[in-house]
Design a protein around this motif. Structure first.
Motif, PDB file in Angstrom:
ATOM      1  N   SER A   1       0.822  -1.213   0.000  1.00  0.00           N
ATOM      2  CA  SER A   1       0.000   0.000   0.000  1.00  0.00           C
ATOM      3  C   SER A   1       0.855   1.261   0.000  1.00  0.00           C
ATOM      4  O   SER A   1       0.602   2.195  -0.778  1.00  0.00           O
ATOM      5  N   TYR A   2       1.855   1.297   0.863  1.00  0.00           N
ATOM      6  CA  TYR A   2       2.703   2.495   0.914  1.00  0.00           C
ATOM      7  C   TYR A   2       3.592   2.608  -0.311  1.00  0.00           C
ATOM      8  O   TYR A   2       3.900   3.720  -0.763  1.00  0.00           O
ATOM      9  N   GLY A   3       4.004   1.487  -0.892  1.00  0.00           N
ATOM     10  CA  GLY A   3       4.755   1.544  -2.145  1.00  0.00           C
ATOM     11  C   GLY A   3       3.927   2.182  -3.249  1.00  0.00           C
ATOM     12  O   GLY A   3       4.403   3.046  -3.999  1.00  0.00           O
ATOM     13  N   LEU A   4       2.660   1.771  -3.341  1.00  0.00           N
ATOM     14  CA  LEU A   4       1.756   2.358  -4.336  1.00  0.00           C
ATOM     15  C   LEU A   4       1.468   3.828  -4.032  1.00  0.00           C
ATOM     16  O   LEU A   4       1.412   4.664  -4.941  1.00  0.00           O
ATOM     17  N   LEU A   5       1.281   4.139  -2.761  1.00  0.00           N
ATOM     18  CA  LEU A   5       1.019   5.518  -2.361  1.00  0.00           C
ATOM     19  C   LEU A   5       2.172   6.428  -2.784  1.00  0.00           C
ATOM     20  O   LEU A   5       1.953   7.515  -3.334  1.00  0.00           O
ATOM     21  N   ILE A   6       3.394   5.987  -2.555  1.00  0.00           N
ATOM     22  CA  ILE A   6       4.570   6.782  -2.932  1.00  0.00           C
ATOM     23  C   ILE A   6       4.580   7.036  -4.437  1.00  0.00           C
ATOM     24  O   ILE A   6       4.800   8.167  -4.886  1.00  0.00           O
ATOM     25  N   THR A   7       4.306   5.999  -5.212  1.00  0.00           N
ATOM     26  CA  THR A   7       4.275   6.141  -6.671  1.00  0.00           C
ATOM     27  C   THR A   7       3.212   7.144  -7.105  1.00  0.00           C
ATOM     28  O   THR A   7       3.463   8.025  -7.937  1.00  0.00           O
ATOM     29  N   VAL A   8       2.022   7.033  -6.531  1.00  0.00           N
ATOM     30  CA  VAL A   8       0.935   7.937  -6.902  1.00  0.00           C
ATOM     31  C   VAL A   8       1.247   9.374  -6.466  1.00  0.00           C
ATOM     32  O   VAL A   8       0.972  10.328  -7.207  1.00  0.00           O
ATOM     33  N   LEU A   9       1.830   9.542  -5.290  1.00  0.00           N
ATOM     34  CA  LEU A   9       2.191  10.894  -4.845  1.00  0.00           C
ATOM     35  C   LEU A   9       3.244  11.517  -5.756  1.00  0.00           C
ATOM     36  O   LEU A   9       3.209  12.722  -6.028  1.00  0.00           O
ATOM     37  N   GLN A  10       4.177  10.730  -6.224  1.00  0.00           N
ATOM     38  CA  GLN A  10       5.174  11.232  -7.181  1.00  0.00           C
ATOM     39  C   GLN A  10       4.478  11.677  -8.470  1.00  0.00           C
ATOM     40  O   GLN A  10       4.825  12.706  -9.048  1.00  0.00           O
TER      41      GLN A  10
END
Length: 144
Positions: A107-116
């Protein structure tokens, strides 16, 4: 486990509502009202106000700058949370706990990608892309 991450996710929650507000470039009271109105929507008003004052210490609090600040802070917190989850997962003693941390890790890996992606959308003034990406973010934290 969700409550552990909630306060770190605060700036991102604020970003989602920023484009609903209008502010003046020359009216400091309107700028402060923008931040106050946004911060009143979260549990910890004072934390919210302090966070924005630290990130944007001076006038003006225009929507684009507030959004940029909130995305930057959210990305920093997402990276910190991801590092915490990775460490906790590595130190977990049983498979069930490791599996739960694996969900958070993803979840946090995906969140980081989306925030970028949101940061790129903002830089390119792609507000539709920005809003589309931001709408996905709460689910990642909620999944964790």
């Amino acid at each position: 486990m969700t409550s552990l991450f909630t306060s770190y996710f605060l700036p991102l929650v604020l970003v989602i509502t920023i484009f609903n507000f209008q502010t003046s470039l020359c009216d400091i009271s309107a700028d402060k009202a923008l931040i106050t109105c946004i911060c009143r929507q979260v549990q910890d008003l004072q934390f919210c106000l302090t966070t924005f004052r630290q990130i944007i210490p001076s006038h003006p609090y225009v929507s684009e700058e507030v959004t940029r600040a909130a995305i930057t802070k959210s990305l920093q917190n997402a990276n910190d949370n991801h590092a915490f989850v990775e460490t906790a997962k590595a130190n977990a003693k049983d498979n069930e706990t490791k599996d739960l941390y694996s969900i958070c890790d993803s979840s946090y890996g995906l969140l980081i990608t989306v925030l970028q992606d949101t940061a790129k959308s903002l830089a390119n003034k792609d507000y539709n892309g920005l809003e589309n990406d931001l709408s996905k973010c709460p689910q990642f934290v909620s999944d964790c």
